[in-house]
Design a protein around this motif. Structure first.
Motif, PDB file in Angstrom:
ATOM      1  N   THR A 326       0.817  -1.226   0.000  1.00 13.21           N
ATOM      2  CA  THR A 326       0.000   0.000   0.000  1.00 13.21           C
ATOM      3  C   THR A 326       0.847   1.273   0.000  1.00 13.21           C
ATOM      4  OG1 THR A 326      -0.107   0.047   2.434  1.00 13.21           O
ATOM      5  CG2 THR A 326      -1.822  -1.197   1.268  1.00 13.21           C
ATOM      6  N   TYR A 327       2.162   1.105   0.043  1.00 14.33           N
ATOM      7  CA  TYR A 327       3.040   2.269   0.199  1.00 14.33           C
ATOM      8  C   TYR A 327       4.300   2.070  -0.636  1.00 14.33           C
ATOM      9  CZ  TYR A 327       6.317   5.387   2.730  1.00 14.33           C
ATOM     10  OH  TYR A 327       7.248   6.330   3.070  1.00 14.33           O
ATOM     11  N   THR A 328       4.633   3.058  -1.462  1.00 18.97           N
ATOM     12  CA  THR A 328       5.821   2.997  -2.303  1.00 18.97           C
ATOM     13  C   THR A 328       6.856   4.002  -1.807  1.00 18.97           C
ATOM     14  OG1 THR A 328       4.504   2.372  -4.237  1.00 18.97           O
ATOM     15  CG2 THR A 328       6.724   3.221  -4.648  1.00 18.97           C
ATOM     16  N   LEU A 329       8.061   3.490  -1.511  1.00 12.62           N
ATOM     17  CA  LEU A 329       9.133   4.338  -0.998  1.00 12.62           C
ATOM     18  C   LEU A 329      10.262   4.411  -2.008  1.00 12.62           C
ATOM     19  CD1 LEU A 329      10.317   5.918   1.447  1.00 12.62           C
ATOM     20  CD2 LEU A 329      11.356   3.761   2.183  1.00 12.62           C
ATOM     21  N   SER A 330      10.540   5.621  -2.486  1.00 17.74           N
ATOM     22  CA  SER A 330      11.646   5.839  -3.418  1.00 17.74           C
ATOM     23  C   SER A 330      12.923   6.119  -2.628  1.00 17.74           C
ATOM     24  CB  SER A 330      11.345   7.024  -4.340  1.00 17.74           C
ATOM     25  OG  SER A 330      10.178   6.776  -5.094  1.00 17.74           O
ATOM     26  N   HIS A 331      14.044   5.618  -3.136  1.00 16.56           N
ATOM     27  CA  HIS A 331      15.297   5.815  -2.401  1.00 16.56           C
ATOM     28  C   HIS A 331      16.485   5.850  -3.364  1.00 16.56           C
ATOM     29  CE1 HIS A 331      16.587   1.588  -2.977  1.00 16.56           C
ATOM     30  NE2 HIS A 331      15.291   1.320  -2.869  1.00 16.56           N
ATOM     31  N   SER A 332      17.539   6.506  -2.923  1.00 16.28           N
ATOM     32  CA  SER A 332      18.815   6.444  -3.636  1.00 16.28           C
ATOM     33  C   SER A 332      19.536   5.190  -3.161  1.00 16.28           C
ATOM     34  CB  SER A 332      19.640   7.699  -3.335  1.00 16.28           C
ATOM     35  OG  SER A 332      19.831   7.841  -1.947  1.00 16.28           O
ATOM     36  N   ALA A 333      20.767   4.967  -3.563  1.00 12.96           N
ATOM     37  CA  ALA A 333      21.508   3.764  -3.182  1.00 12.96           C
ATOM     38  C   ALA A 333      21.652   3.688  -1.651  1.00 12.96           C
ATOM     39  CB  ALA A 333      22.879   3.762  -3.838  1.00 12.96           C
ATOM     40  N   LEU A 334      21.346   2.510  -1.104  1.00 20.26           N
ATOM     41  CA  LEU A 334      21.436   2.284   0.337  1.00 20.26           C
ATOM     42  C   LEU A 334      22.511   1.246   0.619  1.00 20.26           C
ATOM     43  CD1 LEU A 334      17.617   2.009   1.182  1.00 20.26           C
ATOM     44  CD2 LEU A 334      19.082   4.041   1.301  1.00 20.26           C
ATOM     45  N   GLU A 335      23.313   1.514   1.641  1.00 20.62           N
ATOM     46  CA  GLU A 335      24.417   0.614   1.945  1.00 20.62           C
ATOM     47  C   GLU A 335      24.615   0.497   3.463  1.00 20.62           C
ATOM     48  OE1 GLU A 335      28.668   0.285  -0.077  1.00 20.62           O
ATOM     49  OE2 GLU A 335      28.660   1.923   1.393  1.00 20.62           O
ATOM     50  N   ILE A 336      24.805  -0.735   3.919  1.00 24.98           N
ATOM     51  CA  ILE A 336      25.173  -0.986   5.305  1.00 24.98           C
ATOM     52  C   ILE A 336      26.537  -1.660   5.294  1.00 24.98           C
ATOM     53  CG2 ILE A 336      24.586  -2.103   7.484  1.00 24.98           C
ATOM     54  CD1 ILE A 336      21.681  -2.164   6.579  1.00 24.98           C
ATOM     55  N   ARG A 337      27.548  -0.974   5.808  1.00 28.08           N
ATOM     56  CA  ARG A 337      28.891  -1.525   5.879  1.00 28.08           C
ATOM     57  C   ARG A 337      29.076  -2.275   7.203  1.00 28.08           C
ATOM     58  NH1 ARG A 337      31.868  -0.027   1.786  1.00 28.08           N
ATOM     59  NH2 ARG A 337      33.761  -0.775   2.831  1.00 28.08           N
ATOM     60  N   ASN A 338      30.187  -2.992   7.337  1.00 24.16           N
ATOM     61  CA  ASN A 338      30.374  -3.839   8.518  1.00 24.16           C
ATOM     62  C   ASN A 338      30.642  -3.059   9.800  1.00 24.16           C
ATOM     63  OD1 ASN A 338      32.960  -3.007   7.976  1.00 24.16           O
ATOM     64  ND2 ASN A 338      33.815  -5.059   7.651  1.00 24.16           N
ATOM     65  N   ASP A 339      30.808  -1.725   9.685  1.00 23.79           N
ATOM     66  CA  ASP A 339      30.982  -0.903  10.884  1.00 23.79           C
ATOM     67  C   ASP A 339      30.023   0.296  10.893  1.00 23.79           C
ATOM     68  OD1 ASP A 339      32.093   0.511   8.820  1.00 23.79           O
ATOM     69  OD2 ASP A 339      33.987   0.972   9.837  1.00 23.79           O
ATOM     70  N   SER A 340      28.935   0.199  10.130  1.00 24.40           N
ATOM     71  CA  SER A 340      27.986   1.315  10.001  1.00 24.40           C
ATOM     72  C   SER A 340      27.283   1.633  11.307  1.00 24.40           C
ATOM     73  CB  SER A 340      26.922   0.993   8.945  1.00 24.40           C
ATOM     74  OG  SER A 340      27.456   1.041   7.649  1.00 24.40           O
ATOM     75  N   ARG A 341      26.953   2.919  11.478  1.00 30.76           N
ATOM     76  CA  ARG A 341      26.056   3.374  12.539  1.00 30.76           C
ATOM     77  C   ARG A 341      24.988   4.217  11.860  1.00 30.76           C
ATOM     78  NH1 ARG A 341      28.584   0.257  14.605  1.00 30.76           N
ATOM     79  NH2 ARG A 341      29.517   0.132  16.693  1.00 30.76           N
ATOM     80  N   ILE A 342      23.877   3.584  11.501  1.00 36.01           N
ATOM     81  CA  ILE A 342      22.824   4.230  10.732  1.00 36.01           C
ATOM     82  C   ILE A 342      21.619   4.471  11.636  1.00 36.01           C
ATOM     83  CG2 ILE A 342      21.230   3.998   8.778  1.00 36.01           C
ATOM     84  CD1 ILE A 342      23.375   2.199   7.465  1.00 36.01           C
ATOM     85  N   VAL A 343      21.132   5.691  11.656  1.00 38.62           N
ATOM     86  CA  VAL A 343      19.926   6.037  12.404  1.00 38.62           C
ATOM     87  C   VAL A 343      18.830   6.381  11.403  1.00 38.62           C
ATOM     88  CG1 VAL A 343      18.861   7.708  13.945  1.00 38.62           C
ATOM     89  CG2 VAL A 343      21.127   6.809  14.468  1.00 38.62           C
ATOM     90  N   ILE A 344      17.675   5.730  11.533  1.00 41.65           N
ATOM     91  CA  ILE A 344      16.533   5.976  10.646  1.00 41.65           C
ATOM     92  C   ILE A 344      15.525   6.852  11.393  1.00 41.65           C
ATOM     93  CG2 ILE A 344      14.711   4.937   9.254  1.00 41.65           C
ATOM     94  CD1 ILE A 344      16.322   2.375   9.152  1.00 41.65           C
TER      95      ILE A 344
END
Length: 502
Positions: A326-344
């Motif tokens: 029911t929901y379409t989310l557009s995004h640029s390239a997403l990457e999770i590296r082995n030492d990433s600290r990503i906050v959404i």
């Protein structure tokens, strides 16, 4: 009004309260305390879900507890008497609840469901209203909406929350639960909002800490003086008791010395020593009466495990279909590296939890040590976590308890309880993930149910962690402490955009 008189309650052999007495007036009171101090237990006692071992609860009218979460549509939305009233529609408007929300209940975010639960609770017009963690899962807009709606309540309100800004916006008084060694928690009452109450408490603790330090210094000085006095007394005694300089014909003096040696009647210097011993005992006794909330080392004490794969997750530019299509989310390239600290980050309903679910589903197709903490743990989940802990050997338990302590909870509480609080359960899950050596952890609102000390400790632990972490949070202070890369989701109706920035 709500009055608690001489209430005592224990889980197995561990006391939670002993002789607790409190009264709540017709205003909002913040109920605060570290994880494991008995906030949820007290709410259950007040609401009648638990029966105290002694004491009484007296209320001026009906008591309603607003649950932390609900899988079912709140009953007010199927009550024809309510649905046709302007008062109810006004309440829905203040909380900005959409006309279609009930029809798509399963796709609502935790924060959107929370608004509906609050609407249901307020619509019952209770005399005593208890809110348990109403600010969990919600964004800044929803916090403001809830604050405005709750201020209209005119009865006796008790609110448990670790969101200080939210608490401070509506509570006029504060009850702070403080753990004690062998008698459960005691209550400190402040006739001020939570932030002022905490400041008062911290000033008092600082004063206590300074008094304790001064008394400890004085005690060391007395002990030193006592040793010197004993040495001087022994030296003088040796001089007096010596017959070296006494005339061999002075039989009377020699007889007195022999008598003193035999009877121990020589008391030269004894008065001074006894006086110093009395002074030392008085200060030792006084030191025991000064209670100071201790400081502890934070973090988790384990560094986790960094994956040998440099990139754990990658998605090229494109669209994702979320929330059952029911929901379409557009995004640029997403990457999770082995030492990433990503906050959404993003508003309620923007798709943050859905993104985590997509990552878990995608990465589970690969050989990677992944650990995921959902927004809420069910009663079954918490019980299973406790059973798993008790099945460990003593060495393994020791490692877990060390992590639990550094995350802000007392190990003794975990060892003796059969009913984990939500905050303690989240710490136990996190400790298990570190022990298992996870390479990637995904946390959905990890600071829900955690007090300020525990939240800071969790931030320290994540900063020590050597693996990768992806975190959904509305806690901006926590986000700044742990985030290196931020994914911001902006949604408008059935489409959204994910922006990446550092």
């Amino acid at each position: 009004m709500l009055t608690i008189t001489n209430v005592s309650f224990s889980y197995d052999s561990r006391p939670v309260f002993k002789g607790l007495s409190l009264s709540f007036g017709e205003q909002w009171t913040a109920l605060m305390g570290a994880n494991g101090t008995g906030k949820s237990t007290l709410i259950k006692i007040i609401s009648g879900l638990l029966v105290p071992h002694s004491g009484s609860i007296v209320s001026s009218g009906t008591i309603v507890v607003c649950p932390q979460s609900s899988e079912q549509v709140p009953p007010c939305f199927s009550d024809p008497e309510l649905l046709n009233t302007s008062t109810f529609f006004s309440l829905l408007s203040r909380l900005e609840i959409g006309d279609d929300w009930i029809d798509r209940w399963d796709t609502l975010s935790g924060g959107e469901k929370k608004r509906c639960i609050i609407a249901d609770t307020l619509s019952r017009k209770p005399d005593v209203l208890i809110l348990d963690e109403p600010a969990n899962h919600i964004d800044a807009l929803t916090v403001k909406l809830l604050s405005n709606a709750l201020r209209t309540f005119t009865g006796t309100g008790i609110i448990v929350s670790h969101n200080m800004d939210f608490l401070n916006s509506i509570a006029q008084s504060t009850v702070l639960l403080i753990p004690e060694q062998d008698s459960g928690s005691r209550a400190l009452v402040f006739s001020t909002p939570p932030l002022n109450a905490i400041n008062e408490f911290e000033k008092e603790q600082e004063g206590q800490r300074e008094r304790k330090q001064l008394m400890a210094t004085a005690l060391k000085k007395i002990e030193r003086q006592k040793k010197e006095a004993i040495y001087e007394a022994l030296r003088d005694k040796a001089t007096r008791m010596s017959k070296k300089n006494i005339d061999i014909h002075d039989s009377d003096t020699r007889a007195k010395i022999n008598l003193a040696r035999l009877s121990g009647r020589d008391k030269t210097g004894g008065k001074k020593v006894r006086s110093l011993e009395t002074a030392a005992a008085q200060r030792e006794s006084a030191l025991k009466t000064i209670e100071v909330t201790g400081l502890r080392k934070t973090g988790a004490g384990l560094n986790g495990k960094k994956s040998e794969r440099p990139v754990l997750f990658y998605a090229s530019d494109g669209d994702l279909n979320l929330a059952q299509g029911t929901y379409t989310l557009s995004h640029s390239a997403l990457e999770i590296r082995n030492d990433s600290r990503i906050v959404i980050t993003g508003d309620n309903g923007s798709g943050k939890t859905s993104i985590l679910a997509y990552i878990v589903h995608t990465i589970n197709n690969h050989d990677l040590s992944l650990w995921y903490l959902p927004q809420e743990l069910s009663d079954h989940d918490r019980q299973k976590a406790l059973e798993k802990f008790h099945a460990l050997n003593e060495k393994e338990k020791g490692v877990i308890l060390s992590i639990i302590y550094r995350l802000g909870s007392e190990p003794s509480a975990l060892l003796s309880t059969q009913n984990l609080s939500h905050g303690e359960a989240r710490k136990l899950y996190f400790a298990d993930a570190l022990v298992q050596g996870a390479s990637l952890i995904l946390l959905d609102e990890p600071t829900n149910h955690l007090d300020t000390v525990s939240t800071d400790a969790l931030a320290d632990a994540l900063n020590e962690f050597e693996g990768a972490a992806v975190i959904v949070t509305h806690n901006t202070v926590f986000a700044k402490k742990v985030g290196k890369v931020f994914w911001r989701i902006e949604r408008k109706y059935s489409t959204g955009k994910l922006l990446v920035y550092s």
